[in-house]
Motif scaffolding. Sequence first.
Motif, mmCIF file in Angstrom:
data_model
loop_
_atom_site.group_PDB
_atom_site.id
_atom_site.type_symbol
_atom_site.label_atom_id
_atom_site.label_comp_id
_atom_site.label_asym_id
_atom_site.label_seq_id
_atom_site.Cartn_x
_atom_site.Cartn_y
_atom_site.Cartn_z
ATOM 1 N N HIS A 134 -27.227 2.113 20.992
ATOM 2 C CA HIS A 134 -26.289 1.163 21.528
ATOM 3 C C HIS A 134 -24.765 1.857 21.542
ATOM 4 O O HIS A 134 -24.231 1.698 23.095
ATOM 5 C CB HIS A 134 -26.239 -0.290 21.238
ATOM 6 C CG HIS A 134 -25.684 -0.351 19.758
ATOM 7 N ND1 HIS A 134 -26.128 -0.379 18.834
ATOM 8 C CD2 HIS A 134 -24.327 -1.657 20.248
ATOM 9 C CE1 HIS A 134 -24.790 -1.106 18.362
ATOM 10 N NE2 HIS A 134 -24.197 -1.608 18.916
ATOM 11 N N ALA A 137 -31.197 -6.939 28.778
ATOM 12 C CA ALA A 137 -31.459 -4.791 28.664
ATOM 13 C C ALA A 137 -30.879 -4.062 28.874
ATOM 14 O O ALA A 137 -32.200 -3.458 27.782
ATOM 15 C CB ALA A 137 -30.836 -5.141 30.270
ATOM 16 N N LEU A 138 -30.211 -3.711 27.995
ATOM 17 C CA LEU A 138 -29.934 -2.457 27.519
ATOM 18 C C LEU A 138 -30.547 -2.478 25.886
ATOM 19 O O LEU A 138 -31.545 -1.672 25.629
ATOM 20 C CB LEU A 138 -28.109 -2.487 27.162
ATOM 21 C CG LEU A 138 -27.800 -0.826 26.257
ATOM 22 C CD1 LEU A 138 -28.207 -0.098 26.709
ATOM 23 C CD2 LEU A 138 -26.722 -1.030 25.554
ATOM 24 N N VAL A 143 -34.091 -1.994 26.806
ATOM 25 C CA VAL A 143 -34.364 -0.865 27.568
ATOM 26 C C VAL A 143 -33.698 0.636 26.543
ATOM 27 O O VAL A 143 -35.542 1.120 25.594
ATOM 28 C CB VAL A 143 -33.695 -0.252 28.248
ATOM 29 C CG1 VAL A 143 -33.583 1.206 28.261
ATOM 30 C CG2 VAL A 143 -34.087 -0.787 29.764
ATOM 31 N N SER A 174 -37.047 0.630 24.112
ATOM 32 C CA SER A 174 -39.087 0.506 24.659
ATOM 33 C C SER A 174 -39.561 1.852 24.270
ATOM 34 O O SER A 174 -39.620 2.537 23.476
ATOM 35 C CB SER A 174 -38.623 0.371 26.304
ATOM 36 O OG SER A 174 -37.922 1.768 26.842
ATOM 37 N N VAL A 197 -38.013 5.577 24.698
ATOM 38 C CA VAL A 197 -36.766 5.734 23.786
ATOM 39 C C VAL A 197 -37.543 5.902 22.790
ATOM 40 O O VAL A 197 -36.973 6.787 21.724
ATOM 41 C CB VAL A 197 -35.759 4.488 24.511
ATOM 42 C CG1 VAL A 197 -35.015 5.123 23.170
ATOM 43 C CG2 VAL A 197 -35.364 3.946 25.489
#
Length: 110
Positions: free
Chosen positions: A12, A48-49, A52, A55, A58
């Motif tokens: 992140h 949301a980041l 994602v 997931s 990734v």
Amino acid sequence: FGKHTLYPCLLHFSIVLSCRHWWDGAAEVRSLPMVGLIWISVFAWSLALTVVLASWPVRYAFGIFYEPRWVESFYLNSKLKGETDDDRRTLERSNTAPVPCKDSPTCARC
């Protein structure tokens, strides 16, 4: 819960740094409804980041670097190449429950 949080934690920071120009003007906002809207959007964007980055695509793409299971199999295969049959039998015996020696035809120690 938290099983795949390694990836959002490690990935992140670079994404946030590359997108921080979106929030540069947020410090100049003085209106209470706009501040609330900014906080809600920041929270939604971070949620949301995180979703994602946790997931499976990734995890699949970065898993070879962050969880290198292939190194373990490479190490174990190279270690087993130098073993003899006696070493393998000893390893198999150590992985099984001990069998008592008294009158047992399948004694693992004898």
